[in-house]
Write a protein that holds these residues in place. Sequence first.
Motif, PDB file in Angstrom:
ATOM      1  N   VAL A   1       0.856  -1.171   0.000  1.00 27.57           N
ATOM      2  CA  VAL A   1       0.000   0.000   0.000  1.00 27.57           C
ATOM      3  C   VAL A   1       0.898   1.228   0.000  1.00 27.57           C
ATOM      4  O   VAL A   1       1.626   1.464   0.967  1.00 27.57           O
ATOM      5  CB  VAL A   1      -0.937   0.030   1.234  1.00 27.57           C
ATOM      6  N   ALA A   2       0.861   1.967  -1.100  1.00 25.65           N
ATOM      7  CA  ALA A   2       1.549   3.252  -1.174  1.00 25.65           C
ATOM      8  C   ALA A   2       0.536   4.318  -0.758  1.00 25.65           C
ATOM      9  O   ALA A   2      -0.664   4.055  -0.718  1.00 25.65           O
ATOM     10  CB  ALA A   2       2.041   3.494  -2.598  1.00 25.65           C
ATOM     11  N   TRP A   3       1.021   5.506  -0.462  1.00 31.51           N
ATOM     12  CA  TRP A   3       0.067   6.556  -0.083  1.00 31.51           C
ATOM     13  C   TRP A   3       0.646   7.930  -0.333  1.00 31.51           C
ATOM     14  O   TRP A   3       1.834   8.089  -0.625  1.00 31.51           O
ATOM     15  CB  TRP A   3      -0.393   6.386   1.336  1.00 31.51           C
TER      16      TRP A   3
ATOM     17  N   GLY B   1      -1.564  11.341   3.263  1.00 37.67           N
ATOM     18  CA  GLY B   1      -2.803  11.941   3.761  1.00 37.67           C
ATOM     19  C   GLY B   1      -3.970  10.984   3.637  1.00 37.67           C
ATOM     20  O   GLY B   1      -3.976   9.926   4.257  1.00 37.67           O
ATOM     21  N   GLU B   2      -4.938  11.337   2.801  1.00 35.57           N
ATOM     22  CA  GLU B   2      -6.182  10.585   2.717  1.00 35.57           C
ATOM     23  C   GLU B   2      -6.202   9.472   1.681  1.00 35.57           C
ATOM     24  O   GLU B   2      -7.082   8.627   1.718  1.00 35.57           O
ATOM     25  CB  GLU B   2      -7.344  11.544   2.413  1.00 35.57           C
ATOM     26  N   HIS B   3      -5.258   9.469   0.741  1.00 36.66           N
ATOM     27  CA  HIS B   3      -5.309   8.515  -0.368  1.00 36.66           C
ATOM     28  C   HIS B   3      -4.222   7.450  -0.254  1.00 36.66           C
ATOM     29  O   HIS B   3      -3.052   7.758  -0.067  1.00 36.66           O
ATOM     30  CB  HIS B   3      -5.145   9.246  -1.705  1.00 36.66           C
ATOM     31  N   ALA B   4      -4.646   6.207  -0.384  1.00 33.82           N
ATOM     32  CA  ALA B   4      -3.722   5.066  -0.405  1.00 33.82           C
ATOM     33  C   ALA B   4      -3.963   4.284  -1.699  1.00 33.82           C
ATOM     34  O   ALA B   4      -5.027   4.395  -2.313  1.00 33.82           O
ATOM     35  CB  ALA B   4      -3.937   4.176   0.811  1.00 33.82           C
ATOM     36  N   PHE B   5      -2.982   3.512  -2.091  1.00 35.83           N
ATOM     37  CA  PHE B   5      -3.000   2.847  -3.386  1.00 35.83           C
ATOM     38  C   PHE B   5      -2.505   1.410  -3.257  1.00 35.83           C
ATOM     39  O   PHE B   5      -1.414   1.174  -2.733  1.00 35.83           O
ATOM     40  CB  PHE B   5      -2.082   3.594  -4.368  1.00 35.83           C
ATOM     41  N   ILE B   6      -3.298   0.475  -3.727  1.00 38.52           N
ATOM     42  CA  ILE B   6      -2.899  -0.929  -3.759  1.00 38.52           C
ATOM     43  C   ILE B   6      -1.938  -1.130  -4.938  1.00 38.52           C
ATOM     44  O   ILE B   6      -2.242  -0.716  -6.063  1.00 38.52           O
ATOM     45  CB  ILE B   6      -4.128  -1.849  -3.957  1.00 38.52           C
TER      46      ILE B   6
ATOM     47  N   ARG C   1      -7.122   1.959   6.414  1.00 38.93           N
ATOM     48  CA  ARG C   1      -8.181   2.568   7.245  1.00 38.93           C
ATOM     49  C   ARG C   1      -7.610   2.956   8.619  1.00 38.93           C
ATOM     50  O   ARG C   1      -7.853   4.053   9.114  1.00 38.93           O
ATOM     51  CB  ARG C   1      -9.348   1.604   7.396  1.00 38.93           C
ATOM     52  N   ALA C   2      -6.854   2.068   9.226  1.00 42.73           N
ATOM     53  CA  ALA C   2      -6.273   2.342  10.551  1.00 42.73           C
ATOM     54  C   ALA C   2      -5.290   3.509  10.520  1.00 42.73           C
ATOM     55  O   ALA C   2      -5.121   4.204  11.528  1.00 42.73           O
ATOM     56  CB  ALA C   2      -5.587   1.084  11.084  1.00 42.73           C
ATOM     57  N   ALA C   3      -4.677   3.735   9.359  1.00 38.68           N
ATOM     58  CA  ALA C   3      -3.732   4.853   9.222  1.00 38.68           C
ATOM     59  C   ALA C   3      -4.449   6.183   8.990  1.00 38.68           C
ATOM     60  O   ALA C   3      -3.800   7.229   8.909  1.00 38.68           O
ATOM     61  CB  ALA C   3      -2.765   4.575   8.081  1.00 38.68           C
ATOM     62  N   GLY C   4      -5.776   6.133   8.878  1.00 42.04           N
ATOM     63  CA  GLY C   4      -6.543   7.353   8.700  1.00 42.04           C
ATOM     64  C   GLY C   4      -6.836   7.726   7.259  1.00 42.04           C
ATOM     65  O   GLY C   4      -7.338   8.819   6.991  1.00 42.04           O
ATOM     66  N   CYS C   5      -6.542   6.838   6.330  1.00 43.81           N
ATOM     67  CA  CYS C   5      -6.841   7.117   4.930  1.00 43.81           C
ATOM     68  C   CYS C   5      -8.350   7.057   4.707  1.00 43.81           C
ATOM     69  O   CYS C   5      -9.048   6.262   5.335  1.00 43.81           O
ATOM     70  CB  CYS C   5      -6.152   6.098   4.020  1.00 43.81           C
ATOM     71  N   SER C   6      -8.834   7.902   3.811  1.00 44.41           N
ATOM     72  CA  SER C   6     -10.255   7.934   3.468  1.00 44.41           C
ATOM     73  C   SER C   6     -10.558   7.191   2.174  1.00 44.41           C
ATOM     74  O   SER C   6     -11.701   6.807   1.943  1.00 44.41           O
ATOM     75  CB  SER C   6     -10.725   9.382   3.312  1.00 44.41           C
ATOM     76  N   TRP C   7      -9.549   7.027   1.334  1.00 42.50           N
ATOM     77  CA  TRP C   7      -9.740   6.419   0.018  1.00 42.50           C
ATOM     78  C   TRP C   7      -8.636   5.410  -0.254  1.00 42.50           C
ATOM     79  O   TRP C   7      -7.468   5.650   0.045  1.00 42.50           O
ATOM     80  CB  TRP C   7      -9.713   7.486  -1.085  1.00 42.50           C
ATOM     81  N   LEU C   8      -9.036   4.289  -0.855  1.00 40.89           N
ATOM     82  CA  LEU C   8      -8.072   3.273  -1.285  1.00 40.89           C
ATOM     83  C   LEU C   8      -8.318   3.036  -2.769  1.00 40.89           C
ATOM     84  O   LEU C   8      -9.409   2.661  -3.180  1.00 40.89           O
ATOM     85  CB  LEU C   8      -8.249   1.973  -0.492  1.00 40.89           C
TER      86      LEU C   8
END
Length: 133
Positions: free
Chosen positions: A56-58, A61-66, A93-100
């Motif tokens: 999971v890259a990010w 902030g709010e966006h993470a990427f598989i 989700r636990a890291a506080g991201c809003s979008w994956l």
Amino acid sequence: MIVTRFPVDDAVLSALHARAFGVPVAVKAWAAQLERHALTWVGAFDKGALVGFVQVAWDGGEHAFILDTAVDPAAQRRGIGIALVRAATAEARAAGCSWLHVDHEPHLDHFYRAGCGFRPTQAGLISLDSHDT
């Protein structure tokens, strides 16, 4: 067994990646890349052997990427990929991201949509390889 942020052996992960994607083995500096750029990574182990992986890259902030979802062909169709993506989702989700986010090839649509719960969105892509422009 699903393990987050496990100690990465570059040769082992490179070999898994090669088997999963059907490409020649080229050892990549996975451990350094993950430590520098990944929010997390998740491995699936069977009797101590790495049989699946996702990172999971990010954006910080709010966006993470598989990225790099891979399951050894000999271990596919056992729910390992779904378990990896679900664990990665929980970590984001636990890291506080809003979008994956995930980009994938059309033949993986059922896996990501039905298996993992992603919905389709519109996206764009530009190739940065000089030979593709």
